[in-house]
Design a protein around this motif. Sequence first.
Motif, short mmCIF file in Angstrom:
data_model
loop_
_atom_site.label_atom_id
_atom_site.label_comp_id
_atom_site.label_asym_id
_atom_site.label_seq_id
_atom_site.Cartn_x
_atom_site.Cartn_y
_atom_site.Cartn_z
N GLN A 188 25.85 23.73 4.06
CA GLN A 188 26.24 24.11 2.72
C GLN A 188 26.03 23.25 1.57
N GLY A 189 26.15 22.23 1.63
CA GLY A 189 25.52 21.22 0.55
C GLY A 189 24.04 21.51 0.27
N ALA A 190 23.37 21.78 1.33
CA ALA A 190 21.93 21.91 1.15
C ALA A 190 21.67 23.20 0.24
N VAL A 191 22.26 24.32 0.62
CA VAL A 191 22.22 25.49 -0.21
C VAL A 191 22.68 25.45 -1.67
N VAL A 192 23.68 24.72 -1.79
CA VAL A 192 24.27 24.43 -3.22
C VAL A 192 23.20 23.48 -4.05
N ILE A 193 22.82 22.73 -3.70
CA ILE A 193 21.62 21.95 -4.37
C ILE A 193 20.43 22.94 -4.74
N MET A 194 20.01 23.54 -3.86
CA MET A 194 18.92 24.40 -3.88
C MET A 194 19.17 25.33 -5.03
N ALA A 195 20.26 26.15 -4.78
CA ALA A 195 20.54 27.21 -5.77
C ALA A 195 20.81 26.73 -7.19
N GLY A 196 21.29 25.35 -7.55
CA GLY A 196 21.60 24.82 -8.80
C GLY A 196 20.10 24.68 -9.40
N VAL A 197 19.07 24.10 -8.61
CA VAL A 197 17.87 23.60 -9.23
C VAL A 197 17.06 25.11 -9.52
N LEU A 198 17.20 26.15 -8.77
CA LEU A 198 16.59 27.25 -8.89
C LEU A 198 16.88 28.07 -10.22
N ALA A 199 18.23 27.97 -10.21
CA ALA A 199 18.85 28.56 -11.46
C ALA A 199 18.37 27.99 -12.88
N LEU A 200 18.02 26.66 -12.87
CA LEU A 200 17.37 26.00 -14.11
C LEU A 200 16.03 26.62 -14.40
N VAL A 201 15.34 26.76 -13.19
CA VAL A 201 13.78 27.31 -13.23
C VAL A 201 13.86 28.89 -13.73
N TRP A 202 14.99 29.58 -13.24
CA TRP A 202 15.13 30.98 -13.62
C TRP A 202 15.26 31.03 -15.27
N LEU A 203 16.24 30.28 -15.74
CA LEU A 203 16.66 30.19 -17.27
C LEU A 203 15.17 29.94 -17.96
N ALA A 204 14.26 29.05 -17.62
CA ALA A 204 13.08 28.67 -18.34
C ALA A 204 12.02 29.82 -18.22
N SER A 205 11.98 30.53 -17.00
CA SER A 205 11.27 31.57 -16.96
C SER A 205 11.61 32.67 -17.76
N LEU A 206 12.95 32.79 -18.07
CA LEU A 206 13.33 34.15 -19.02
C LEU A 206 12.65 33.96 -20.44
N VAL A 207 12.63 32.76 -20.72
CA VAL A 207 12.01 32.42 -22.15
C VAL A 207 10.67 32.17 -22.29
N LEU A 208 9.92 31.63 -21.15
CA LEU A 208 8.52 31.44 -21.39
C LEU A 208 7.43 32.45 -20.81
N LEU A 209 8.00 33.43 -19.76
CA LEU A 209 6.89 34.37 -19.48
C LEU A 209 6.62 35.48 -20.56
N ARG A 210 5.27 35.97 -20.73
CA ARG A 210 4.85 36.92 -21.48
C ARG A 210 5.47 38.14 -20.95
N GLN A 211 6.07 38.86 -22.26
CA GLN A 211 6.64 40.01 -21.77
C GLN A 211 6.06 41.15 -21.11
N GLU A 212 4.61 41.45 -22.05
CA GLU A 212 3.82 42.61 -21.41
C GLU A 212 3.01 42.65 -20.09
#
Length: 410
Positions: free
Chosen positions: A166-190
């Motif tokens: 459980q500890g392992a999956v919590v750590i991974m989910a938290g890190v990936l959430a930060l990447v997802w937020l950055a991707s929402l802003v930086l990837l070209r829309q079209e």
Amino acid sequence: MDAAVRQYLIITGNYWAFTLTDGALRMLVVLHFHQLGYSPLEIALLFLFYELFGVVTNLVGGYLGARVGLNRTMNIGLFLQILALAMLTVPAAMLTVPWVMAAQALSGIAKDLNKMSAKSGIKLLVPGSEQGRLYRWVALLTGSKNTLKGVGFFLGGALLMLAGFQGAVVIMAGVLALVWLASLVLLRQELGRSKARPKFRDILSKSRAINILSLARMFLFGARDVWFVVALPVYLHTAFGWDYWRVGGFMALWIIGYGAIQALAPTLTHRRADVLPGRGSAALWAGALTIIPATIALALGTGISPQMVLVGGLLLFGALFAVNSSLHSYLIVSLARADGVSLDVGFYYMSNAMGRLLGTLLSGAIFQVYGIQACLWVSSLMLLVATWAVARLPEAAGPTPASADQEQIL
């Protein structure tokens, strides 16, 4: 730094982050449930929906990417992986087979949306006249991804020992959430949105070259997973007495080396700048790979040390498989249509997922009943089919040049 390189780095970064969690989760599930007493076939069934939903996702995902854009499908994939990890944070009593299968199904959808988006996106960032650059970029993305998947295997084994499941999956989910937020802003829309607004029936490929290459891909990856997914880690643990650190570490190093060779594939297969690999190269490398599993199976029946045979054979298999995988990845991106590229790439990776599904099921079932040598013989037979298929690629099949509209947006 030009816009194309910047977008390539963003796509690659997303792919890297996702791959770390995907590889770690795979190793976590195999080792944790083996520790709980699950049989090899039961462990294989945990991944049934992961692979099955990958088949559907690549078809529908290619259509979705052409309709709404590859940036959105990539971000959807990242978000679904976070949800899949969150599902596994429930109390241990709730981690039943159906629940884990459901979480793996979500992870399978996420992975194939992410991969399809990344591979398709590169096609649109490289002018059609620069096929050498396209080959290098595809090889670098694929190779670096698999290197990090190997790191993910090691990470999964390490996190299981240090933080628990459980500890392992919590750590991974938290890190990936930060990447997802950055991707929402930086990837070209079209990125990747088709101008033709494809119909749903367009998801099935009509190109003979892509159909043949897809068939070869299915058997290529089935041949790997029939002994690699379940049979190998369980065999290393039970027959050789390796602990989880050693199993995870060895498989991690294998994947890392495999990824490094994938990234170097253009150097190994593209010796002349004016001649790019095609049917002949693909058939030659596939034929060489076919010999390896059969040789390992024969050698395991002799008096030679099984550890030496299996470890040495696996290293050789990984090197040749890496070149084959990179060649296939380049050929599909090159042959895909410039407008609606995700439709062709999605169809191709549907076949990839079908091969993994077949290999995963056979890995658990054949190993449980007949042992690892039988898995290796089946692997060699599947590679023979893959070689036969690529040898029938159209001689004239070549890159699809970028359209004028595509050139204008690069």
